[in-house]
Design an enzyme around this catalytic site. Structure first.
Site, PDB file in Angstrom:
ATOM      1  N   CYS A 198       0.864  -1.176   0.000  1.00 58.83           N
ATOM      2  CA  CYS A 198       0.000   0.000   0.000  1.00 58.83           C
ATOM      3  C   CYS A 198       0.900   1.225   0.000  1.00 58.83           C
ATOM      4  O   CYS A 198       2.098   1.124   0.256  1.00 58.83           O
ATOM      5  CB  CYS A 198      -0.917   0.005   1.215  1.00 58.83           C
ATOM      6  N   CYS A 231      -0.084   4.242   1.709  1.00 57.50           N
ATOM      7  CA  CYS A 231      -0.448   5.231   2.736  1.00 57.50           C
ATOM      8  C   CYS A 231       0.640   5.477   3.777  1.00 57.50           C
ATOM      9  O   CYS A 231       0.758   6.574   4.306  1.00 57.50           O
ATOM     10  CB  CYS A 231      -1.773   4.883   3.405  1.00 57.50           C
ATOM     11  N   CYS A 282      -3.806   6.214   0.157  1.00 53.87           N
ATOM     12  CA  CYS A 282      -3.300   4.929  -0.353  1.00 53.87           C
ATOM     13  C   CYS A 282      -2.947   4.993  -1.839  1.00 53.87           C
ATOM     14  O   CYS A 282      -2.534   3.996  -2.423  1.00 53.87           O
ATOM     15  CB  CYS A 282      -4.319   3.831  -0.099  1.00 53.87           C
ATOM     16  N   LYS A 330     -12.469  -4.726   1.501  1.00 55.15           N
ATOM     17  CA  LYS A 330     -11.927  -3.930   2.605  1.00 55.15           C
ATOM     18  C   LYS A 330     -12.819  -2.721   2.797  1.00 55.15           C
ATOM     19  O   LYS A 330     -12.996  -1.906   1.885  1.00 55.15           O
ATOM     20  CB  LYS A 330     -10.502  -3.504   2.294  1.00 55.15           C
ATOM     21  N   ARG A 358      -3.542   3.079  12.481  1.00 56.90           N
ATOM     22  CA  ARG A 358      -3.026   4.301  11.859  1.00 56.90           C
ATOM     23  C   ARG A 358      -2.071   5.034  12.796  1.00 56.90           C
ATOM     24  O   ARG A 358      -1.159   5.714  12.333  1.00 56.90           O
ATOM     25  CB  ARG A 358      -4.175   5.188  11.383  1.00 56.90           C
ATOM     26  N   ARG A 392     -10.984   7.858   3.544  1.00 60.95           N
ATOM     27  CA  ARG A 392     -10.725   6.846   2.514  1.00 60.95           C
ATOM     28  C   ARG A 392     -12.015   6.364   1.835  1.00 60.95           C
ATOM     29  O   ARG A 392     -12.035   5.288   1.229  1.00 60.95           O
ATOM     30  CB  ARG A 392      -9.995   5.654   3.130  1.00 60.95           C
ATOM     31  N   GLU A 402     -16.492  -7.060  -5.696  1.00 61.39           N
ATOM     32  CA  GLU A 402     -15.072  -6.788  -5.448  1.00 61.39           C
ATOM     33  C   GLU A 402     -14.253  -8.081  -5.433  1.00 61.39           C
ATOM     34  O   GLU A 402     -13.183  -8.173  -6.024  1.00 61.39           O
ATOM     35  CB  GLU A 402     -14.887  -6.094  -4.094  1.00 61.39           C
ATOM     36  N   LYS A 405     -12.113  -7.610   5.458  1.00 66.47           N
ATOM     37  CA  LYS A 405     -11.539  -6.780   6.517  1.00 66.47           C
ATOM     38  C   LYS A 405     -12.452  -5.597   6.795  1.00 66.47           C
ATOM     39  O   LYS A 405     -12.887  -4.956   5.841  1.00 66.47           O
ATOM     40  CB  LYS A 405     -10.176  -6.295   6.036  1.00 66.47           C
ATOM     41  N   SER A 426      -7.024  -3.829  14.154  1.00 65.36           N
ATOM     42  CA  SER A 426      -6.492  -3.202  15.361  1.00 65.36           C
ATOM     43  C   SER A 426      -7.577  -2.741  16.336  1.00 65.36           C
ATOM     44  O   SER A 426      -7.433  -2.905  17.545  1.00 65.36           O
ATOM     45  CB  SER A 426      -5.605  -2.020  14.971  1.00 65.36           C
ATOM     46  N   TYR A 437      -3.744  -9.597  15.803  1.00 62.62           N
ATOM     47  CA  TYR A 437      -2.764  -9.165  16.799  1.00 62.62           C
ATOM     48  C   TYR A 437      -2.777 -10.080  18.015  1.00 62.62           C
ATOM     49  O   TYR A 437      -1.927  -9.970  18.889  1.00 62.62           O
ATOM     50  CB  TYR A 437      -3.033  -7.700  17.190  1.00 62.62           C
TER      51      TYR A 437
HETATM   52  C1  PBG Z   1      -3.153   0.105   4.771  1.00 60.09           C
HETATM   53  C2  PBG Z   1      -3.767  -0.766   5.804  1.00 60.09           C
HETATM   54  C3  PBG Z   1      -4.622  -0.427   6.870  1.00 60.09           C
HETATM   55  C4  PBG Z   1      -4.795  -1.591   7.613  1.00 60.09           C
HETATM   56  C5  PBG Z   1      -4.087  -2.599   6.981  1.00 60.09           C
HETATM   57  N1  PBG Z   1      -3.478  -2.073   5.847  1.00 60.09           N
HETATM   58  C6  PBG Z   1      -5.184   0.850   7.325  1.00 60.09           C
HETATM   59  C7  PBG Z   1      -6.020   1.682   6.474  1.00 60.09           C
HETATM   60  O1  PBG Z   1      -6.601   1.251   5.471  1.00 60.09           O
HETATM   61  O2  PBG Z   1      -6.055   2.861   6.816  1.00 60.09           O
HETATM   62  C8  PBG Z   1      -5.586  -1.704   8.897  1.00 60.09           C
HETATM   63  C9  PBG Z   1      -5.199  -2.814   9.794  1.00 60.09           C
HETATM   64  C10 PBG Z   1      -5.708  -2.720  11.176  1.00 60.09           C
HETATM   65  O3  PBG Z   1      -6.481  -1.836  11.576  1.00 60.09           O
HETATM   66  O4  PBG Z   1      -5.306  -3.582  11.956  1.00 60.09           O
HETATM   67  N2  PBG Z   1      -3.970   0.599   3.796  1.00 60.09           N
END
Ligand code: PBG
Length: 325
Positions: free
Chosen positions: A120, A122, A130, A195, A205, A217, A233, A248, A274, A313
């Site tokens: 990615c 970002c 991104c 996603k 983040r 986003r 998708e 996700k 997260s 995690y």
């Molecule tokens: C990058 C990305 C993100 C996550 C994984 N890859 C964050 C986002 O899209 O801002 C999130 C993972 C998480 O919250 O554990 N684009």
């Protein structure tokens, strides 16, 4: 099947009966541990909203990956936090970029561990989006080449699998082509296919220092209200050459995992993100619930919904818990 002829409680009387009729299992084989890599040496910066997780310099990420491998976890997912960011995410595809260095060290020093890289921009753009930004708009097609270059540089550094998480249209095909043209036809793609634009990414983040500097986003990540769109998708990514498809976040999107599992015959991954982790940790700390039990219930629920593998995690804690049973 009516009471009193049928009594479901008969087969719940003891743990052996319960084991015999258990429909879903969680194994250490299902777990993937995300790791955050930073420049420097002997760095171990705690991530406040993700207790037990750190920004790690390469020397420490090697140790952490070894610990995961020794617990039986088959794979890690590497995220990079570069020193320098710019408008075009140059450090994302640099030969000595943070992910590239980390992958080389992991492949060199930790045997028997699958190293997946998050692809990615970002973390590498100064605006935190991104993709490439033109006049405050995220330019899909201008981003594809950079994503392909980034994925290729990860493969060249030794990544076992690449995982695009940007949500640009057409990126799986672009990455597949770049890999194939350069002799990486055996490198699989795990696509973040469905996603969602989720507030559950907030702790990540902070950890990855990747929050967008303006806007949000929503023009590229999916609307949480949609599920048919998730099928479109996912189907698209399958046709473009994805080997594993991901949904996700996980817990608020179990219905999506379930639908995707029914419609698609590829392996399905779910990302227990997260914010899902942080909520459980916070409630556990307050004494409001038992974090260990909620962790195990959450992971089995994600498996029951249909995920073959879970990015989480909790991977190390869950692996320890599974080993102790
Ligand atoms: C990058 C990305 C993100 C996550 C994984 N890859 C964050 C986002 O899209 O801002 C999130 C993972 C998480 O919250 O554990 N684009």
């Amino acid at each position: 099947m009516l009471f009193p002829d049928y009594r479901p409680r008969r087969l719940r009387q003891n743990e052996n009966f319960r084991r015999m009729i258990r429909e879903t299992r969680l194994s250490v084989d299902d777990l993937i541990l995300p790791l955050f890599s930073v420049e420097g040496k002997r760095i171990r910066n705690p991530i406040p909203s993700m207790p037990g997780h750190y920004q790690l310099s390469v020397d420490n990420i090697v140790k952490e990956a070894r610990a995961a491998r020794d617990l039986g976890i088959p794979a890690v997912m590497v995220f990079g936090i570069p020193d320098k960011k710019d408008a075009m995410a140059t450090s994302a595809h640099a030969k000595d970029g943070i992910v590239q260095k980390t992958v080389r060290a992991l492949k060199d020093k930790v045997k028997d561990l699958v190293v997946i890289t998050d692809v990615c921009l970002c973390e590498y753009t100064d605006h935190g989006h991104c993709g490439v930004v033109q006049d405050r708009v995220i330019d899909n097609d201008a981003t594809l080449e950079l994503l392909a270059k980034t994925a290729l540089s990860h493969a060249q550094a030794g990544a076992d699998m690449v995982a695009p998480s940007d949500m640009m249209d057409g990126r799986v095909a672009e990455i597949r082509d770049a890999l194939d043209e350069n002799g990486f036809e055996s490198t699989p793609i795990m696509s973040y296919a469905a996603k969602y634009c989720s507030a559950f990414y907030y702790p990540f983040r902070q950890a990855a220092e990747s929050a967008p500097k303006f806007g949000d986003r929503r023009t590229y990540q999916m609307d949480p209200a949609n599920s048919l769109e998730a099928i479109r998708e996912v189907t698209m990514d399958v046709e473009e050459g994805a080997d594993i498809i991901m949904v996700k976040p996980a817990l608020p999107y179990l219905d999506i995992i379930c639908r995707v599992r029914e419609e698609i015959d590829l392996p399905v991954a779910a990302y227990n993100v997260s914010g899902e982790f942080a909520m459980i940790k916070a409630a556990d700390k307050l004494g409001w619930l038992d974090g260990r039990q909620v962790m195990m219930e959450s992971l089995i629920a994600i498996r029951r919904a249909g995920a073959d593998m879970i990015l989480t995690y909790f991977a190390k804690e869950a692996a320890r818990e599974l080993a102790s049973r």
